[in-house]
Motif scaffolding. Structure first.
Motif, PDB file in Angstrom:
ATOM      1  N   GLN A  97       0.695  -1.040  -0.041  1.00 31.39           N
ATOM      2  CA  GLN A  97       0.261   0.570  -0.113  1.00 31.39           C
ATOM      3  C   GLN A  97       0.725   1.655   0.074  1.00 31.39           C
ATOM      4  N   LEU A  98       1.000   1.811  -1.681  1.00 30.40           N
ATOM      5  CA  LEU A  98       1.685   2.989  -1.803  1.00 30.40           C
ATOM      6  C   LEU A  98       1.041   4.339  -0.709  1.00 30.40           C
ATOM      7  N   PHE A  99       0.595   4.858   0.489  1.00 33.40           N
ATOM      8  CA  PHE A  99      -0.660   5.965   0.375  1.00 33.40           C
ATOM      9  C   PHE A  99       0.037   6.966   1.494  1.00 33.40           C
ATOM     10  N   SER A 100       0.528   6.640   2.183  1.00 29.00           N
ATOM     11  CA  SER A 100       2.218   7.517   3.433  1.00 29.00           C
ATOM     12  C   SER A 100       3.062   7.959   2.310  1.00 29.00           C
ATOM     13  N   GLU A 101       2.696   9.432   2.757  1.00 29.32           N
ATOM     14  CA  GLU A 101       4.121  10.001   2.675  1.00 29.32           C
ATOM     15  C   GLU A 101       4.448  10.497   3.696  1.00 29.32           C
ATOM     16  N   VAL A 129       6.250   6.415   2.502  1.00 31.12           N
ATOM     17  CA  VAL A 129       6.800   6.217   3.214  1.00 31.12           C
ATOM     18  C   VAL A 129       5.709   5.092   4.558  1.00 31.12           C
ATOM     19  N   TRP A 130       6.684   4.085   5.088  1.00 28.29           N
ATOM     20  CA  TRP A 130       6.023   3.493   5.938  1.00 28.29           C
ATOM     21  C   TRP A 130       5.349   1.903   5.290  1.00 28.29           C
ATOM     22  N   THR A 131       5.690   2.293   3.570  1.00 32.88           N
ATOM     23  CA  THR A 131       5.389   0.977   3.253  1.00 32.88           C
ATOM     24  C   THR A 131       5.625   0.244   3.489  1.00 32.88           C
ATOM     25  N   SER A 132       4.647  -1.019   4.006  1.00 30.92           N
ATOM     26  CA  SER A 132       4.490  -2.485   4.424  1.00 30.92           C
ATOM     27  C   SER A 132       5.173  -3.673   3.473  1.00 30.92           C
ATOM     28  N   GLY A 133       5.955  -4.682   3.912  1.00 38.16           N
ATOM     29  CA  GLY A 133       6.140  -5.349   2.494  1.00 38.16           C
ATOM     30  C   GLY A 133       6.605  -4.640   1.395  1.00 38.16           C
ATOM     31  N   ARG A 174      13.899   0.234  10.000  1.00 40.91           N
ATOM     32  CA  ARG A 174      13.984  -0.834  11.294  1.00 40.91           C
ATOM     33  C   ARG A 174      12.779  -0.490  12.227  1.00 40.91           C
ATOM     34  N   GLN A 175      12.162  -1.023  12.944  1.00 40.29           N
ATOM     35  CA  GLN A 175      11.250  -0.964  13.636  1.00 40.29           C
ATOM     36  C   GLN A 175      11.945  -0.640  14.748  1.00 40.29           C
ATOM     37  N   ILE A 176      11.322  -0.568  15.727  1.00 44.53           N
ATOM     38  CA  ILE A 176      11.304  -0.458  17.603  1.00 44.53           C
ATOM     39  C   ILE A 176      11.126  -2.349  17.875  1.00 44.53           C
ATOM     40  N   HIS A 181      10.205  -4.138   9.135  1.00 43.83           N
ATOM     41  CA  HIS A 181       8.341  -4.463   8.624  1.00 43.83           C
ATOM     42  C   HIS A 181       8.685  -3.995   6.969  1.00 43.83           C
ATOM     43  N   PHE A 182       8.492  -2.441   7.406  1.00 40.50           N
ATOM     44  CA  PHE A 182       8.600  -1.379   6.500  1.00 40.50           C
ATOM     45  C   PHE A 182       9.104  -0.530   5.338  1.00 40.50           C
ATOM     46  N   ASN A 183       9.221  -0.003   4.380  1.00 45.99           N
ATOM     47  CA  ASN A 183      10.047   1.140   3.935  1.00 45.99           C
ATOM     48  C   ASN A 183       9.877   2.530   3.431  1.00 45.99           C
ATOM     49  N   TRP A 328       2.648  -0.132  19.299  1.00 45.83           N
ATOM     50  CA  TRP A 328       2.612   0.974  18.261  1.00 45.83           C
ATOM     51  C   TRP A 328       2.607   1.151  16.762  1.00 45.83           C
ATOM     52  N   SER A 329       2.598  -0.257  16.494  1.00 50.08           N
ATOM     53  CA  SER A 329       2.341  -0.493  14.796  1.00 50.08           C
ATOM     54  C   SER A 329       0.957  -0.612  14.694  1.00 50.08           C
ATOM     55  N   VAL A 330       0.490  -1.440  15.980  1.00 48.88           N
ATOM     56  CA  VAL A 330      -1.186  -1.416  14.876  1.00 48.88           C
ATOM     57  C   VAL A 330      -1.996  -0.816  16.315  1.00 48.88           C
ATOM     58  N   ILE A 332      -1.239   3.082  15.189  1.00 45.79           N
ATOM     59  CA  ILE A 332      -0.535   4.192  14.452  1.00 45.79           C
ATOM     60  C   ILE A 332      -1.095   3.369  13.266  1.00 45.79           C
ATOM     61  N   GLY A 333      -0.633   2.320  12.807  1.00 49.68           N
ATOM     62  CA  GLY A 333      -0.640   1.923  11.480  1.00 49.68           C
ATOM     63  C   GLY A 333      -2.656   2.142  10.759  1.00 49.68           C
ATOM     64  N   GLY A 334      -2.834   2.172  10.222  1.00 46.82           N
ATOM     65  CA  GLY A 334      -4.122   2.423   9.575  1.00 46.82           C
ATOM     66  C   GLY A 334      -5.018   3.270  10.255  1.00 46.82           C
ATOM     67  N   GLY A 335      -4.239   3.919  10.466  1.00 53.19           N
ATOM     68  CA  GLY A 335      -5.145   5.678  11.150  1.00 53.19           C
ATOM     69  C   GLY A 335      -4.945   5.538  12.046  1.00 53.19           C
ATOM     70  N   THR A 336      -4.448   6.495  13.555  1.00 52.75           N
ATOM     71  CA  THR A 336      -4.553   6.777  14.738  1.00 52.75           C
ATOM     72  C   THR A 336      -4.950   6.466  15.663  1.00 52.75           C
ATOM     73  N   GLU A 337      -5.098   6.903  16.949  1.00 51.18           N
ATOM     74  CA  GLU A 337      -6.984   6.576  17.925  1.00 51.18           C
ATOM     75  C   GLU A 337      -7.036   7.439  17.609  1.00 51.18           C
ATOM     76  N   GLN A 338      -6.405   8.606  17.499  1.00 51.42           N
ATOM     77  CA  GLN A 338      -6.771  10.215  17.432  1.00 51.42           C
ATOM     78  C   GLN A 338      -7.437  10.432  16.570  1.00 51.42           C
ATOM     79  N   ILE A 339      -7.173   9.757  15.232  1.00 49.08           N
ATOM     80  CA  ILE A 339      -7.950   9.998  13.782  1.00 49.08           C
ATOM     81  C   ILE A 339      -9.115   9.506  14.433  1.00 49.08           C
TER      82      ILE A 339
HETATM   83  C1  LIG Z   1       3.181  -0.395  11.618  1.00 51.56           C
HETATM   84  C2  LIG Z   1       3.068   0.595  10.281  1.00 51.56           C
HETATM   85  C3  LIG Z   1       3.011   0.143   9.414  1.00 51.56           C
HETATM   86  C4  LIG Z   1       2.517   0.867   8.204  1.00 51.56           C
HETATM   87  N1  LIG Z   1       1.689   0.798   6.884  1.00 51.56           N
HETATM   88  C5  LIG Z   1       1.460   1.062   6.208  1.00 51.56           C
HETATM   89  C6  LIG Z   1       1.099   0.700   4.237  1.00 51.56           C
HETATM   90  O1  LIG Z   1       1.751  -0.682   4.640  1.00 51.56           O
HETATM   91  N2  LIG Z   1       1.710   1.615   3.843  1.00 51.56           N
HETATM   92  C7  LIG Z   1       0.831   3.356   4.100  1.00 51.56           C
HETATM   93  O2  LIG Z   1       0.454   3.829   3.516  1.00 51.56           O
HETATM   94  N3  LIG Z   1       1.298   3.463   5.081  1.00 51.56           N
HETATM   95  C8  LIG Z   1       1.372   2.477   6.251  1.00 51.56           C
HETATM   96  N4  LIG Z   1       1.829   2.601   7.653  1.00 51.56           N
HETATM   97  C9  LIG Z   1       1.784   4.796   7.831  1.00 51.56           C
HETATM   98  C10 LIG Z   1       0.716   4.689   8.715  1.00 51.56           C
HETATM   99  O3  LIG Z   1      -0.683   4.946   7.758  1.00 51.56           O
HETATM  100  C11 LIG Z   1       1.063   6.700   9.800  1.00 51.56           C
HETATM  101  O4  LIG Z   1       2.083   6.335  10.127  1.00 51.56           O
HETATM  102  C12 LIG Z   1      -0.636   6.979   9.785  1.00 51.56           C
HETATM  103  O5  LIG Z   1      -1.308   6.875   9.150  1.00 51.56           O
HETATM  104  C13 LIG Z   1      -0.064   8.218  10.487  1.00 51.56           C
HETATM  105  O6  LIG Z   1       0.012   9.182   9.915  1.00 51.56           O
HETATM  106  P1  LIG Z   1       1.810   9.889  10.509  1.00 51.56           P
HETATM  107  O7  LIG Z   1       2.682   8.493  11.115  1.00 51.56           O
HETATM  108  O8  LIG Z   1       2.535  10.380   9.066  1.00 51.56           O
HETATM  109  O9  LIG Z   1       1.941  10.849  11.689  1.00 51.56           O
HETATM  110  P2  LIG Z   1       1.728  11.936  11.534  1.00 51.56           P
HETATM  111  O10 LIG Z   1      -0.319  12.187  10.321  1.00 51.56           O
HETATM  112  O11 LIG Z   1       2.324  13.405  11.310  1.00 51.56           O
HETATM  113  O12 LIG Z   1       0.025  12.255  13.299  1.00 51.56           O
HETATM  114  C14 LIG Z   1       1.184  12.737  14.113  1.00 51.56           C
HETATM  115  C15 LIG Z   1       0.684  12.306  15.355  1.00 51.56           C
HETATM  116  O13 LIG Z   1      -0.214  13.655  15.866  1.00 51.56           O
HETATM  117  C16 LIG Z   1      -1.787  13.104  15.708  1.00 51.56           C
HETATM  118  N5  LIG Z   1      -2.954  13.969  14.250  1.00 51.56           N
HETATM  119  C17 LIG Z   1      -2.694  14.136  13.349  1.00 51.56           C
HETATM  120  N6  LIG Z   1      -3.655  14.430  13.299  1.00 51.56           N
HETATM  121  C18 LIG Z   1      -3.875  14.960  14.035  1.00 51.56           C
HETATM  122  C19 LIG Z   1      -5.623  15.828  14.237  1.00 51.56           C
HETATM  123  N7  LIG Z   1      -6.443  16.458  13.001  1.00 51.56           N
HETATM  124  N8  LIG Z   1      -6.705  15.437  15.237  1.00 51.56           N
HETATM  125  C20 LIG Z   1      -5.643  15.154  15.961  1.00 51.56           C
HETATM  126  N9  LIG Z   1      -4.617  14.488  16.639  1.00 51.56           N
HETATM  127  C21 LIG Z   1      -3.925  14.375  15.105  1.00 51.56           C
HETATM  128  C22 LIG Z   1      -1.469  11.627  15.127  1.00 51.56           C
HETATM  129  O14 LIG Z   1      -2.882  10.755  16.036  1.00 51.56           O
HETATM  130  C23 LIG Z   1      -0.646  10.899  15.779  1.00 51.56           C
HETATM  131  O15 LIG Z   1      -0.361  10.672  17.319  1.00 51.56           O
HETATM  132  C24 LIG Z   1       2.146   2.138   8.531  1.00 51.56           C
HETATM  133  C25 LIG Z   1       2.068   2.340  10.001  1.00 51.56           C
HETATM  134  C26 LIG Z   1       2.631   1.420  10.876  1.00 51.56           C
HETATM  135  C27 LIG Z   1       2.619   1.826  12.658  1.00 51.56           C
END
Ligand SMILES: Cc1cc2nc3c(=O)[nH]c(=O)nc-3n(C[C@H](O)[C@H](O)[C@H](O)COP(=O)(O)OP(=O)(O)OC[C@H]3O[C@@H](n4cnc5c(N)ncnc54)[C@H](O)[C@@H]3O)c2cc1C
Length: 369
Positions: A97-101, A129-133, A174-176, A181-183, A328-330, A332-339
């Motif tokens: 999944q090449l979404f995050s930058e 960035v963070w592109t798993s696999g 390299r992760q904690i 796992h990601f790139n 923290w993988s779980v 943050i990945g797929g959208g953080t708790e705050q989101i």
């Molecule tokens: C193990 C792992 C695997 C992943 N694999 C992939 C992958 O395969 N492909 C891919 O595309 N991405 C992948 N990701 C990326 C993941 O989707 C992003 O890390 C995640 O969406 C958070 O984005 P960020 O790291 O840029 O953090 P940021 O967006 O910079 O967030 C930093 C902090 O600010 C908080 N924050 C940001 N905006 C708000 C808001 N509006 N309101 C409240 N709080 C906010 C966040 O909750 C977080 O605590 C992976 C991440 C992990 C950890």
């Protein structure tokens, strides 16, 4: 995991996936014309339960089968379905999944990887960035910016890219936990056929919502972490079951475990009714995050000072330390708790939306770092 062990694991997953396909057990709920079985959600669940009793995995196909496939089934052309779907099911194509930058994670619509049209191709430049696999994937689903003169959500396109295309450089991170796992993925003048666009050019945000809904469902339903029984066994082996505070914590852990089961039933009922994953998936994703966080803490508390050891020095070869570190993988990945909380607040509870002044301005005019 060493590079050799990982390569072995990827091959084992490909072999098992091919075996499933050859025997009619791949894509149980997918349409039979694309290599699936045309079965029901309940049948898929029963098969998954049976499969979990044996030591096999097709884990590297999670992105393909859990996220890309359902997106293509919903939005793809006949050609795209005929080409991509059977090749995921038969173990040929691993996807990433090449979404995050670097500047677009939670604010995914802020992505700036640029795709410019040149005849029948797009020329792509940028960084993911963070592109798993990514390092073992054959295909990637990528979000690119195809229009800079419209507001940020409107100029995005969902496109499939062959990961062996010239101009793609994959660098591991390299992760904690110690695993890479990601790139980071760098894209320099990568040429991608326009025919690989899913849906319409500039309309990728809508398609991405399908993908992200499926991702939350997959993470939420994946039962990440160890089960309650393993925690109870750990409490017994550490001689902590008479401690009233620990007993309370174990009861809370059991409650979390059961709650997740029931949330899972709700998601399955929705799927059974033919509905796509909705914003309720954020509730499951949040519940899983809370579970891995609290259970990770509890496991190390049970081990006491021994919780500070790692690897083969630790109890169970450090399995619970990995659980703790992997939380923290779980989360943050797929959208953080705050989101997830924002999604629940706005789309489930109907609370007023966050102020988003950047929603109407052309993307070109937005400040970027
Ligand atoms: C193990 C792992 C695997 C992943 N694999 C992939 C992958 O395969 N492909 C891919 O595309 N991405 C992948 N990701 C990326 C993941 O989707 C992003 O890390 C995640 O969406 C958070 O984005 P960020 O790291 O840029 O953090 P940021 O967006 O910079 O967030 C930093 C902090 O600010 C908080 N924050 C940001 N905006 C708000 C808001 N509006 N309101 C409240 N709080 C906010 C966040 O909750 C977080 O605590 C992976 C991440 C992990 C950890």
């Amino acid at each position: 995991m060493s590079a050799e062990l990982e390569a072995e694991h990827v091959q084992e997953c490909r072999d098992w996936q091919a075996t499933l396909a050859a025997n009619g057990w791949a894509g149980i709920t997918w349409p039979s014309e694309y290599g699936g079985r045309g079965g029901t959600v309940a049948q898929a669940r029963i098969f998954a339960q049976e499969e979990s009793r044996v030591l096999v995995s097709s884990g590297v196909f999670m992105v393909a089968i859990g996220m890309v496939g359902p997106t293509i089934i919903q939005h793809g052309t006949e050609e795209q379905k005929n080409f991509f779907l059977p090749r995921m099911l038969n173990g040929e194509h691993v996807w990433c999944q090449l979404f995050s930058e670097p500047g677009a994670g939670s604010d995914l619509a802020g992505l700036a990887t640029r795709a410019e049209r040149d005849g029948d191709e797009f020329v792509v430049n940028g960084q993911k960035v963070w592109t798993s696999g990514a390092h073992f994937s054959d295909w990637g689903m990528m979000l690119v910016r195809t229009n800079w003169d419209v507001p940020k959500h409107q100029g995005i396109t969902w496109i499939a890219v062959d990961m062996r295309s010239p101009g793609i450089e994959v660098r591991p991170l390299r992760q904690i936990t110690g695993y890479a796992h990601f790139n980071e993925v760098f894209l320099t003048d990568v040429r991608v056929p326009v025919a690989n666009v899913l849906g319409d050019v500039d309309n990728g945000w809508r398609i991405a919502q399908t993908t992200l809904g499926n991702e939350r469902q997959m993470i939420g339903g994946g039962g990440s972490g160890v089960g309650f029984k393993a925690l109870a066994a750990l409490a017994r082996s550490c001689g902590r079951t008479e401690d009233p505070v620990i007993r309370q914590e174990l009861a809370k852990s059991y409650t979390r475990f059961e709650l997740l089961n029931w949330l899972g039933q709700r998601a399955k009922a929705r799927a059974k009714a033919g509905l796509p994953p909705g914003p309720e998936m954020s509730i499951m994703k949040l519940a899983v995050s809370e579970r891995v966080a609290r259970d990770g803490d509890l496991a190390l508390a049970l081990e006491g000072p021994g919780g500070m050891l790692t690897g083969s020095d630790a109890l169970d070869d450090g399995m619970f330390q990995q659980l703790f570190l992997n939380q923290w993988s779980v989360r943050i990945g797929g959208g953080t708790e705050q989101i997830q909380r924002n999604v629940i607040g706005e789309r489930v509870l109907g609370l007023p939306g966050e102020a988003r002044p950047d929603k109407t301005e052309p993307f070109r005019n937005l400040p970027r770092n």
